[in-house]
Design a protein around this motif. Structure first.
Motif, PDB file in Angstrom:
ATOM      1  N   ASN A 183      22.910 -26.041 -17.454  1.00 25.27           N
ATOM      2  CA  ASN A 183      23.476 -24.161 -17.026  1.00 25.27           C
ATOM      3  C   ASN A 183      21.699 -24.546 -16.895  1.00 25.27           C
ATOM      4  N   GLU A 184      21.131 -25.123 -16.159  1.00 24.93           N
ATOM      5  CA  GLU A 184      19.598 -25.119 -15.550  1.00 24.93           C
ATOM      6  C   GLU A 184      19.619 -25.715 -13.890  1.00 24.93           C
ATOM      7  N   VAL A 185      21.166 -26.530 -14.413  1.00 25.18           N
ATOM      8  CA  VAL A 185      21.522 -27.275 -13.177  1.00 25.18           C
ATOM      9  C   VAL A 185      21.923 -26.545 -12.033  1.00 25.18           C
ATOM     10  N   LYS A 186      23.158 -25.533 -12.627  1.00 24.13           N
ATOM     11  CA  LYS A 186      23.250 -24.525 -12.400  1.00 24.13           C
ATOM     12  C   LYS A 186      23.358 -23.775 -12.134  1.00 24.13           C
ATOM     13  N   LYS A 187      22.026 -23.348 -12.469  1.00 22.81           N
ATOM     14  CA  LYS A 187      21.154 -21.780 -12.046  1.00 22.81           C
ATOM     15  C   LYS A 187      20.313 -22.482 -10.851  1.00 22.81           C
ATOM     16  N   ARG A 188      19.707 -23.369 -11.681  1.00 22.98           N
ATOM     17  CA  ARG A 188      19.157 -24.311  -9.778  1.00 22.98           C
ATOM     18  C   ARG A 188      19.246 -24.674  -8.300  1.00 22.98           C
ATOM     19  N   ASN A 189      20.973 -25.563  -8.852  1.00 21.16           N
ATOM     20  CA  ASN A 189      21.486 -25.695  -7.399  1.00 21.16           C
ATOM     21  C   ASN A 189      22.381 -24.192  -6.549  1.00 21.16           C
ATOM     22  N   THR A 190      22.469 -22.915  -7.854  1.00 13.44           N
ATOM     23  CA  THR A 190      23.181 -22.272  -7.181  1.00 13.44           C
ATOM     24  C   THR A 190      22.141 -21.433  -5.988  1.00 13.44           C
ATOM     25  N   LEU A 191      20.441 -21.012  -6.587  1.00 15.45           N
ATOM     26  CA  LEU A 191      19.693 -21.132  -6.269  1.00 15.45           C
ATOM     27  C   LEU A 191      19.652 -21.543  -4.169  1.00 15.45           C
ATOM     28  N   TYR A 192      20.091 -22.756  -4.988  1.00 13.23           N
ATOM     29  CA  TYR A 192      20.068 -23.887  -3.600  1.00 13.23           C
ATOM     30  C   TYR A 192      20.979 -23.096  -2.474  1.00 13.23           C
ATOM     31  N   PHE A 193      21.999 -23.268  -3.130  1.00  7.91           N
ATOM     32  CA  PHE A 193      23.468 -22.866  -2.536  1.00  7.91           C
ATOM     33  C   PHE A 193      22.633 -21.274  -1.759  1.00  7.91           C
ATOM     34  N   ILE A 194      22.425 -20.684  -1.919  1.00  6.13           N
ATOM     35  CA  ILE A 194      21.977 -19.143  -2.030  1.00  6.13           C
ATOM     36  C   ILE A 194      21.275 -19.010  -1.103  1.00  6.13           C
ATOM     37  N   GLU A 195      19.974 -19.859  -0.498  1.00  7.08           N
ATOM     38  CA  GLU A 195      18.998 -20.330   0.085  1.00  7.08           C
ATOM     39  C   GLU A 195      19.898 -20.794   1.262  1.00  7.08           C
ATOM     40  N   PHE A 196      20.546 -21.448   0.831  1.00  8.09           N
ATOM     41  CA  PHE A 196      20.863 -22.366   2.210  1.00  8.09           C
ATOM     42  C   PHE A 196      22.316 -21.730   3.407  1.00  8.09           C
ATOM     43  N   PHE A 197      22.402 -20.131   2.311  1.00 14.31           N
ATOM     44  CA  PHE A 197      23.776 -19.396   2.749  1.00 14.31           C
ATOM     45  C   PHE A 197      22.610 -18.445   3.445  1.00 14.31           C
ATOM     46  N   ASP A 198      21.756 -18.236   3.451  1.00  8.92           N
ATOM     47  CA  ASP A 198      20.545 -17.091   4.405  1.00  8.92           C
ATOM     48  C   ASP A 198      20.288 -16.021   3.320  1.00  8.92           C
ATOM     49  N   GLY A 199      20.168 -16.289   2.053  1.00  5.69           N
ATOM     50  CA  GLY A 199      19.896 -15.813   0.989  1.00  5.69           C
ATOM     51  C   GLY A 199      18.746 -15.600   0.389  1.00  5.69           C
ATOM     52  N   SER A 200      18.326 -15.098  -0.390  1.00  6.49           N
ATOM     53  CA  SER A 200      16.976 -14.654  -0.991  1.00  6.49           C
ATOM     54  C   SER A 200      16.380 -16.548  -0.700  1.00  6.49           C
ATOM     55  N   LYS A 201      15.148 -16.435  -0.986  1.00  6.06           N
ATOM     56  CA  LYS A 201      14.484 -17.603  -0.545  1.00  6.06           C
ATOM     57  C   LYS A 201      13.906 -18.429  -1.956  1.00  6.06           C
ATOM     58  N   LYS A 202      14.258 -17.736  -2.946  1.00  5.90           N
ATOM     59  CA  LYS A 202      14.236 -17.770  -4.523  1.00  5.90           C
ATOM     60  C   LYS A 202      13.800 -19.859  -5.138  1.00  5.90           C
ATOM     61  N   TYR A 203      15.306 -20.632  -3.865  1.00  6.79           N
ATOM     62  CA  TYR A 203      15.067 -22.104  -4.303  1.00  6.79           C
ATOM     63  C   TYR A 203      13.697 -22.623  -4.284  1.00  6.79           C
ATOM     64  N   SER A 204      13.484 -22.278  -2.565  1.00  9.65           N
ATOM     65  CA  SER A 204      12.287 -22.833  -1.774  1.00  9.65           C
ATOM     66  C   SER A 204      10.801 -22.319  -2.473  1.00  9.65           C
ATOM     67  N   SER A 205      11.087 -21.490  -2.852  1.00 10.91           N
ATOM     68  CA  SER A 205       9.511 -20.820  -3.419  1.00 10.91           C
ATOM     69  C   SER A 205       9.013 -21.195  -4.450  1.00 10.91           C
ATOM     70  N   LEU A 206      10.581 -22.288  -5.363  1.00  4.38           N
ATOM     71  CA  LEU A 206       9.846 -22.548  -7.179  1.00  4.38           C
ATOM     72  C   LEU A 206       9.165 -24.277  -6.681  1.00  4.38           C
ATOM     73  N   ALA A 207       7.827 -23.968  -7.695  1.00  4.59           N
ATOM     74  CA  ALA A 207       7.064 -24.928  -7.384  1.00  4.59           C
ATOM     75  C   ALA A 207       7.547 -26.287  -7.410  1.00  4.59           C
ATOM     76  N   GLY A 208       8.303 -26.871  -5.851  1.00  5.21           N
ATOM     77  CA  GLY A 208       7.918 -28.155  -5.982  1.00  5.21           C
ATOM     78  C   GLY A 208       8.844 -28.464  -5.613  1.00  5.21           C
ATOM     79  N   LYS A 209       9.725 -27.358  -5.256  1.00  5.89           N
ATOM     80  CA  LYS A 209      11.119 -27.442  -4.931  1.00  5.89           C
ATOM     81  C   LYS A 209      11.467 -28.314  -3.380  1.00  5.89           C
ATOM     82  N   SER A 210      12.065 -29.328  -3.191  1.00  6.73           N
ATOM     83  CA  SER A 210      12.384 -29.275  -1.483  1.00  6.73           C
ATOM     84  C   SER A 210      13.512 -29.074  -1.486  1.00  6.73           C
TER      85      SER A 210
END
Length: 157
Positions: free
Chosen positions: A62-89
């Motif tokens: 479930n944590e992987v799902k959440k993190r990766n979903t944030l990545y893909f939302i940002e990838f599609f020009d959605g919210s920038k929550k993924y890259s705002s997480l500390a240490g997330k490239s």
């Protein structure tokens, strides 16, 4: 019969890939729709030939799902929550460095993408655009050299 085509990876290739069309995310219901889509995607991955790449523990998955979903939302020009997480490239190579990903694993991953897209009730051009992005994007993740000339070679890996 699917119209989605997989092209072989040349090891070390880092091809350009089409920028994701934000209309795809809108068509499936925005960020909430992306959450539902990738929740289903990772459930399907958990039942696939590449399930071993993912946590078997439900809470960890479930944590992987959440993190990766944030990545893909940002990838599609959605919210920038993924890259705002500390240490997330956002670097796809960095994210996959701990895994030994072959062309066969890439094809299995794309098979799940294809199954998921075929279930969506949205315009085919949006599905194709998603596929075109992910098919090229996935070549970046292959980090184990294998030479695949045909499907028969692929199934031997």
């Amino acid at each position: 019969m699917s119209n989605f085509k997989i092209t072989s990876t040349i090891f070390g290739e880092k091809p350009d890939f089409p920028k994701p069309n934000p209309e795809f995310m809108k068509a499936i219901g925005g960020e909430k729709g992306m959450e539902e889509l990738f929740d289903k995607f990772y459930d399907m991955v958990s039942e696939s030939d590449i399930a071993h790449f993912f946590p078997q523990d439900k809470e960890e998955m479930n944590e992987v799902k959440k993190r990766n979903t944030l990545y893909f939302i940002e990838f599609f020009d959605g919210s920038k929550k993924y890259s705002s997480l500390a240490g997330k490239s956002m670097d796809v190579i960095d994210m996959h460095i701990g895994f030994s990903i072959t062309e066969k694993a890439r094809w299995a991953w794309l098979g799940v993408v294809e199954d998921l897209l075929e279930e969506l009730d949205i315009d085919d051009s949006l599905k194709q655009g998603f596929w075109d992005t992910f098919e090229s994007f996935s070549k970046w993740t292959v980090n184990r050299d294998t030479i695949v000339k045909s499907y028969e070679d692929l199934v031997q890996l």
